[in-house]
Design a protein around this motif. Structure first.
Motif, PDB file in Angstrom:
ATOM      1  N   GLU A  57       0.867  -1.168   0.000  1.00  0.00           N
ATOM      2  CA  GLU A  57       0.000   0.000   0.000  1.00  0.00           C
ATOM      3  C   GLU A  57       0.910   1.227   0.000  1.00  0.00           C
ATOM      4  O   GLU A  57       1.898   1.272   0.711  1.00  0.00           O
ATOM      5  N   GLY A  58       0.582   2.197  -0.810  1.00  0.00           N
ATOM      6  CA  GLY A  58       1.449   3.351  -0.997  1.00  0.00           C
ATOM      7  C   GLY A  58       2.082   3.380  -2.383  1.00  0.00           C
ATOM      8  O   GLY A  58       2.550   4.425  -2.832  1.00  0.00           O
ATOM      9  N   LEU A  59       2.069   2.234  -3.067  1.00  0.00           N
ATOM     10  CA  LEU A  59       2.564   2.170  -4.446  1.00  0.00           C
ATOM     11  C   LEU A  59       1.630   2.973  -5.346  1.00  0.00           C
ATOM     12  O   LEU A  59       0.412   2.787  -5.301  1.00  0.00           O
ATOM     13  N   THR A  60       2.196   3.891  -6.147  1.00  0.00           N
ATOM     14  CA  THR A  60       1.354   4.750  -6.975  1.00  0.00           C
ATOM     15  C   THR A  60       1.506   4.511  -8.472  1.00  0.00           C
ATOM     16  O   THR A  60       0.644   4.927  -9.246  1.00  0.00           O
ATOM     17  N   HIS A  61       2.587   3.828  -8.884  1.00  0.00           N
ATOM     18  CA  HIS A  61       2.869   3.741 -10.313  1.00  0.00           C
ATOM     19  C   HIS A  61       3.518   2.406 -10.660  1.00  0.00           C
ATOM     20  O   HIS A  61       4.446   1.963  -9.991  1.00  0.00           O
ATOM     21  N   ILE A  62       3.008   1.757 -11.716  1.00  0.00           N
ATOM     22  CA  ILE A  62       3.662   0.590 -12.318  1.00  0.00           C
ATOM     23  C   ILE A  62       4.084   1.005 -13.706  1.00  0.00           C
ATOM     24  O   ILE A  62       3.255   1.380 -14.542  1.00  0.00           O
TER      25      ILE A  62
END
Length: 199
Positions: free
Chosen positions: A74-79
């Motif tokens: 959680e906290g990941l914003t971009h792949i």
């Protein structure tokens, strides 16, 4: 591999083509993964990403064709572009609520991917005219586009032959060329009233 050192920062191509590598557990202190860091690790089956990771960079797990499990924080914003492309055995992935952007071809050719729940905060599925994010995900059966996505880009779900149900969010205004091209199993699609253009 288990990475514990606080200073460890895998830069570009750090573990590229380590063909015998089976699993990766990265230290909680790690904040930066480089582009193509684990590209071509053909035996890699499991990855646990640290809680401070905010982005999956370009090509990071591309061609990890044995990957079956990855834990995203959680906290990941971009792949990023080609982040998980050609991960043939990946059947499902839990995308965190914090995710805002999916880069071009992020999950392209993930042939075993059956279930993807796109989070409500998502705003971008690839580039406007060059998407291909879920291109040839031939096992994907349904998708719901979140309300915050205004454009479904070119080729976003191209060749998803088992995709039978699509619900497009209320905020979508444009569906670009070949977005759902070749979806031979498509039976039901729900389009929003505010849709302006279909390519």
């Amino acid at each position: 591999i288990y990475a514990e050192a606080e200073s460890m920062q895998p830069w570009h191509h750090a573990f590229n083509n380590c063909s015998k590598l089976l699993s990766v557990a990265l230290a909680d202190s790690l904040v930066n993964l480089g582009e193509y860091a684990f590209q071509g690790c053909h035996s890699l089956e499991e990855v646990v990403l640290p809680p401070k990771q905010r982005s999956i960079p370009r090509g990071c797990f591309e061609n990890c064709r044995s990957l079956v499990s990855i834990t995203l924080p959680e906290g990941l914003t971009h792949i990023g572009e080609n982040g998980f492309s050609n991960c043939y055995l990946l059947e499902g992935i839990q995308l965190p609520d914090s995710l805002l952007q999916l880069g071009r071809r992020a999950f392209s050719n993930c042939a075993s991917l059956k279930v993807v729940e796109l989070p409500e905060n998502l705003t971008t599925i690839g580039n406007d005219w060059d998407s291909w994010v879920f291109e040839r995900c031939v096992s994907l059966t349904s998708v719901r586009i979140p309300d915050g996505v205004s454009v479904i880009g070119d080729g976003a779900f191209y060749g998803c032959r088992d995709l039978a149900e699509i619900k497009v969010g209320k905020g979508t205004r444009y569906i670009r060329n070949r977005a759902f091209y070749g979806n031979a199993s498509l039976k039901d699609i729900e389009l929003p009233e505010g849709l302006v253009e279909i390519g």
